[in-house]
Structures are given as structure tokens and as C-alpha cells.
Motif scaffolding. Structure first.
Motif, PDB file in Angstrom:
ATOM      1  N   ARG A 189       0.766  -1.695   0.886  1.00 56.44           N
ATOM      2  CA  ARG A 189       0.916  -0.256   1.250  1.00 56.44           C
ATOM      3  C   ARG A 189      -0.185  -0.163   2.584  1.00 56.44           C
ATOM      4  O   ARG A 189       0.249   0.334   3.633  1.00 56.44           O
ATOM      5  CB  ARG A 189       0.697   0.889   0.359  1.00 56.44           C
ATOM      6  N   GLN A 190      -1.359  -0.588   2.430  1.00 57.51           N
ATOM      7  CA  GLN A 190      -2.292  -0.525   3.469  1.00 57.51           C
ATOM      8  C   GLN A 190      -1.834  -1.373   4.803  1.00 57.51           C
ATOM      9  O   GLN A 190      -1.795  -0.956   5.794  1.00 57.51           O
ATOM     10  CB  GLN A 190      -3.591  -1.000   3.083  1.00 57.51           C
ATOM     11  N   ASP A 232       0.922   0.620   6.287  1.00 58.10           N
ATOM     12  CA  ASP A 232       0.418   1.887   7.175  1.00 58.10           C
ATOM     13  C   ASP A 232      -0.199   1.498   8.411  1.00 58.10           C
ATOM     14  O   ASP A 232       0.047   2.014   9.504  1.00 58.10           O
ATOM     15  CB  ASP A 232      -0.786   2.522   6.174  1.00 58.10           C
ATOM     16  N   VAL A 278       0.065  -4.122  -4.622  1.00 60.75           N
ATOM     17  CA  VAL A 278       0.789  -3.063  -4.024  1.00 60.75           C
ATOM     18  C   VAL A 278      -0.071  -2.196  -3.301  1.00 60.75           C
ATOM     19  O   VAL A 278       0.508  -1.986  -2.052  1.00 60.75           O
ATOM     20  CB  VAL A 278       1.551  -2.177  -5.220  1.00 60.75           C
ATOM     21  N   ARG A 279      -1.229  -1.852  -3.653  1.00 62.26           N
ATOM     22  CA  ARG A 279      -2.191  -1.149  -2.784  1.00 62.26           C
ATOM     23  C   ARG A 279      -2.337  -1.887  -1.360  1.00 62.26           C
ATOM     24  O   ARG A 279      -2.178  -1.391  -0.267  1.00 62.26           O
ATOM     25  CB  ARG A 279      -3.398  -1.037  -3.230  1.00 62.26           C
TER      26      ARG A 279
END
Length: 94
Positions: A79-80, A83, A75-76
Motif C-alpha cells: 500500500r505504501q 501511495d 500488505v502495508r
């Protein structure tokens, strides 16, 4: 267009009726009960869907769902990546 409604007689504990009258003004109580019921039903439906999906993602086929740590890392990373894409959009607009 408003959804068609039906009258449903439901018994409530007296203490619940008192609290409803205390915290939700007259004329808004039906709406409050409807929203609370919708939210509770959504949670029940989501719990049922989770039960049905249990075991769907096999660890050897989907290592990103092997355990909590792997899933959080996945998930991280998502998201990165998102972004980075979004920041690229704003840079192109300048």
C-alpha cells in the motif's frame, strides 16, 4: 440483455415470508432473494477456493505469508508503494 430465468418453487418458513413482505416491497422480493442467494453462493465459492489454496504458499518459499504479522507487513508495504506511485502521478500533473 437480461439473463434467461427459470421458475423454481422453494419453500420458506412462514416467519421468513412475513419478514420479507414487511421489509421488501412487493415487486422487489424476487430481486432481493436473487441478490441474497448470489451473495451467499459467492461466500461458499470463496470458502471452497480458500480450502483448495490451503498450503499453496509454503513459508520457506513465501516468507511474507509465514504468519499474520508477516502478511500484514507485506500488505502495508504494498500500500505504501502504491501511495508513493500515485502521489508521484499528481506531482507530475502540476
Amino acid at each position: 440483455m437480461r439473463e434467461k430465468t427459470r421458475l423454481k418453487a422453494i419453500r420458506f418458513p412462514e416467519s421468513l415470508v412475513r419478514d420479507l413482505g414487511k421489509y421488501v416491497r412487493q415487486g422487489k422480493q424476487s430481486e432481493f432473494i436473487i441478490r441474497a442467494t448470489e451473495e451467499a453462493l459467492l461466500r461458499l465459492k470463496q470458502a471452497e477456493a480458500l480450502k483448495e489454496a490451503h498450503g499453496l504458499f509454503k513459508p520457506d518459499e513465501y516468507p511474507e505469508f509465514r504468519d499474520r504479522e508477516s502478511t500484514e507487513k507485506w500488505v502495508r508495504n504494498l500500500r505504501q508503494e502504491a501511495d508513493k506511485r500515485v502521489s508521484g502521478w499528481s506531482e507530475r500533473e502540476k
